[in-house]
Motif scaffolding. Structure first.
Motif, PDB file in Angstrom:
ATOM      1  N   ASP A  65       0.927  -1.283  -0.068  1.00 17.81           N
ATOM      2  CA  ASP A  65       0.191   0.057   0.067  1.00 17.81           C
ATOM      3  C   ASP A  65       0.845   1.194  -0.171  1.00 17.81           C
ATOM      4  O   ASP A  65       0.310   2.478  -0.670  1.00 17.81           O
ATOM      5  N   VAL A  66       1.935   1.201   0.586  1.00 18.82           N
ATOM      6  CA  VAL A  66       2.688   2.321   0.622  1.00 18.82           C
ATOM      7  C   VAL A  66       3.646   2.812  -0.679  1.00 18.82           C
ATOM      8  O   VAL A  66       3.624   4.023  -1.168  1.00 18.82           O
ATOM      9  N   VAL A  67       3.855   1.764  -1.357  1.00 19.53           N
ATOM     10  CA  VAL A  67       4.787   1.992  -2.566  1.00 19.53           C
ATOM     11  C   VAL A  67       4.027   1.755  -4.185  1.00 19.53           C
ATOM     12  O   VAL A  67       4.530   1.945  -5.143  1.00 19.53           O
ATOM     13  N   ALA A  68       2.695   1.153  -3.823  1.00 16.98           N
ATOM     14  CA  ALA A  68       2.115   0.465  -5.224  1.00 16.98           C
ATOM     15  C   ALA A  68       1.876   1.841  -6.171  1.00 16.98           C
ATOM     16  O   ALA A  68       2.402   1.641  -7.312  1.00 16.98           O
ATOM     17  N   GLU A  69       1.158   2.745  -5.819  1.00 16.69           N
ATOM     18  CA  GLU A  69       0.934   3.775  -6.697  1.00 16.69           C
ATOM     19  C   GLU A  69       2.173   4.464  -7.154  1.00 16.69           C
ATOM     20  O   GLU A  69       2.411   4.760  -8.348  1.00 16.69           O
ATOM     21  N   ARG A  70       3.279   4.786  -6.549  1.00 17.42           N
ATOM     22  CA  ARG A  70       4.359   5.552  -7.000  1.00 17.42           C
ATOM     23  C   ARG A  70       5.275   4.482  -7.754  1.00 17.42           C
ATOM     24  O   ARG A  70       6.027   4.960  -8.850  1.00 17.42           O
ATOM     25  N   ILE A  71       5.252   3.024  -7.594  1.00 18.75           N
ATOM     26  CA  ILE A  71       6.191   2.437  -8.545  1.00 18.75           C
ATOM     27  C   ILE A  71       5.389   2.048  -9.893  1.00 18.75           C
ATOM     28  O   ILE A  71       6.087   1.930 -10.666  1.00 18.75           O
ATOM     29  N   ILE A  72       4.009   2.157  -9.945  1.00 17.37           N
ATOM     30  CA  ILE A  72       3.251   1.847 -10.938  1.00 17.37           C
ATOM     31  C   ILE A  72       3.545   3.355 -11.902  1.00 17.37           C
ATOM     32  O   ILE A  72       3.860   3.094 -12.989  1.00 17.37           O
ATOM     33  N   LYS A  73       3.495   4.510 -11.258  1.00 14.61           N
ATOM     34  CA  LYS A  73       3.749   5.677 -12.001  1.00 14.61           C
ATOM     35  C   LYS A  73       5.063   5.968 -12.474  1.00 14.61           C
ATOM     36  O   LYS A  73       5.441   6.211 -13.662  1.00 14.61           O
ATOM     37  N   ALA A  74       6.080   5.375 -11.421  1.00 17.98           N
ATOM     38  CA  ALA A  74       7.477   5.424 -12.079  1.00 17.98           C
ATOM     39  C   ALA A  74       7.808   4.474 -13.444  1.00 17.98           C
ATOM     40  O   ALA A  74       8.514   4.773 -14.043  1.00 17.98           O
ATOM     41  N   GLU A  99      -6.823  -2.017  -4.386  1.00 15.90           N
ATOM     42  CA  GLU A  99      -7.673  -1.095  -4.844  1.00 15.90           C
ATOM     43  C   GLU A  99      -6.935   0.220  -5.064  1.00 15.90           C
ATOM     44  O   GLU A  99      -6.939   0.851  -6.131  1.00 15.90           O
ATOM     45  N   ILE A 100      -5.634   0.526  -4.465  1.00 18.94           N
ATOM     46  CA  ILE A 100      -4.935   1.637  -4.695  1.00 18.94           C
ATOM     47  C   ILE A 100      -3.967   0.944  -6.008  1.00 18.94           C
ATOM     48  O   ILE A 100      -4.043   2.069  -6.859  1.00 18.94           O
ATOM     49  N   ALA A 101      -3.482  -0.057  -6.233  1.00 17.53           N
ATOM     50  CA  ALA A 101      -2.881  -0.356  -7.375  1.00 17.53           C
ATOM     51  C   ALA A 101      -3.943  -0.307  -8.525  1.00 17.53           C
ATOM     52  O   ALA A 101      -3.467  -0.011  -9.609  1.00 17.53           O
ATOM     53  N   ARG A 102      -4.950  -0.995  -8.461  1.00 15.52           N
ATOM     54  CA  ARG A 102      -6.004  -0.789  -9.478  1.00 15.52           C
ATOM     55  C   ARG A 102      -6.272   0.442  -9.965  1.00 15.52           C
ATOM     56  O   ARG A 102      -6.174   0.617 -11.249  1.00 15.52           O
ATOM     57  N   ARG A 103      -6.407   1.376  -9.095  1.00 12.18           N
ATOM     58  CA  ARG A 103      -6.950   2.792  -9.549  1.00 12.18           C
ATOM     59  C   ARG A 103      -5.476   3.529 -10.297  1.00 12.18           C
ATOM     60  O   ARG A 103      -5.849   4.276 -11.098  1.00 12.18           O
ATOM     61  N   ALA A 104      -4.493   3.111  -9.699  1.00 11.12           N
ATOM     62  CA  ALA A 104      -3.391   3.844 -10.193  1.00 11.12           C
ATOM     63  C   ALA A 104      -2.901   3.133 -11.730  1.00 11.12           C
ATOM     64  O   ALA A 104      -2.808   4.132 -12.702  1.00 11.12           O
ATOM     65  N   HIS A 113      -0.792   4.943 -21.296  1.00 14.65           N
ATOM     66  CA  HIS A 113       0.467   4.093 -20.888  1.00 14.65           C
ATOM     67  C   HIS A 113      -0.079   2.590 -21.280  1.00 14.65           C
ATOM     68  O   HIS A 113      -1.277   2.169 -20.747  1.00 14.65           O
ATOM     69  N   PRO A 114       0.830   1.630 -21.738  1.00 17.55           N
ATOM     70  CA  PRO A 114       0.515   0.153 -22.193  1.00 17.55           C
ATOM     71  C   PRO A 114       0.562  -0.406 -20.770  1.00 17.55           C
ATOM     72  O   PRO A 114       1.378  -1.084 -20.683  1.00 17.55           O
ATOM     73  N   ILE A 115      -0.389  -0.372 -19.960  1.00 19.45           N
ATOM     74  CA  ILE A 115      -0.390  -0.998 -18.447  1.00 19.45           C
ATOM     75  C   ILE A 115      -1.646  -2.011 -18.408  1.00 19.45           C
ATOM     76  O   ILE A 115      -3.013  -1.473 -18.653  1.00 19.45           O
ATOM     77  N   ARG A 116      -1.516  -3.206 -17.674  1.00 20.18           N
ATOM     78  CA  ARG A 116      -2.435  -4.008 -17.483  1.00 20.18           C
ATOM     79  C   ARG A 116      -2.438  -4.338 -15.900  1.00 20.18           C
ATOM     80  O   ARG A 116      -1.599  -4.438 -15.258  1.00 20.18           O
ATOM     81  N   TYR A 117      -3.379  -4.419 -15.260  1.00 17.66           N
ATOM     82  CA  TYR A 117      -3.592  -4.864 -14.004  1.00 17.66           C
ATOM     83  C   TYR A 117      -4.107  -6.330 -13.611  1.00 17.66           C
ATOM     84  O   TYR A 117      -5.316  -6.555 -14.230  1.00 17.66           O
ATOM     85  N   ILE A 118      -3.454  -7.330 -13.013  1.00 12.96           N
ATOM     86  CA  ILE A 118      -3.727  -8.659 -13.153  1.00 12.96           C
ATOM     87  C   ILE A 118      -3.809  -9.068 -11.541  1.00 12.96           C
ATOM     88  O   ILE A 118      -2.833  -8.921 -10.983  1.00 12.96           O
TER      89      ILE A 118
END
Length: 134
Positions: A65-74, A99-104, A113-118
């Protein structure tokens, strides 16, 4: 007698510490020398690609939860042609970080961006049999 033994043991201890510090200092000088000698030696590829290969970047996550959004955006900032890269977020989370990762991922996909959430709910089989239980 004991005074002589004490003086010799202090002297021997002093010289052992002195030798250790001298070896440490020599090692530091050696590192500086090797750095200065090789600082301009860079890797030079033997050839260049005529066409860049397709690349998949996988981001495995579990309750991050702490780094999910940041690593996805990076990972979306990677300098590579968008038609040749795919970013996969492989999430096994069972808390609010899913939910944080899915939203990001949705936010980055909306920006092109060519990104997929699994997301995987079942973690059965993620630990190899040779690992100790515990």
């Amino acid at each position: 007698m004991w005074e002589l033994i004490f003086k010799h043991s202090v002297t021997i201890t002093y010289f052992c510490i002195l030798c250790t510090v001298a070896l440490y200092g020599f090692h530091r000088y050696l590192l500086v020398y090797l750095y200065l000698k090789h600082k301009h030696d860079g890797y030079k590829p033997s050839k260049r690609f005529d066409e860049l290969p397709r690349v998949t970047v996988q981001l495995p996550m579990y309750n991050e939860d702490v780094v999910a959004e940041r690593i996805i955006k990076a990972s979306c900032l990677i300098d590579y042609p968008k038609e040749k890269i795919e970013i996969q977020v492989l999430d096994d989370s069972n808390d609010h970080s899913a939910e944080i990762a899915r939203r990001a991922c949705e936010e980055m996909a909306a920006l092109g961006h060519p990104i997929r959430y699994i997301h995987r709910d079942n973690r059965v089989g993620t630990r190899p049999a040779r690992w100790p239980r515990g």
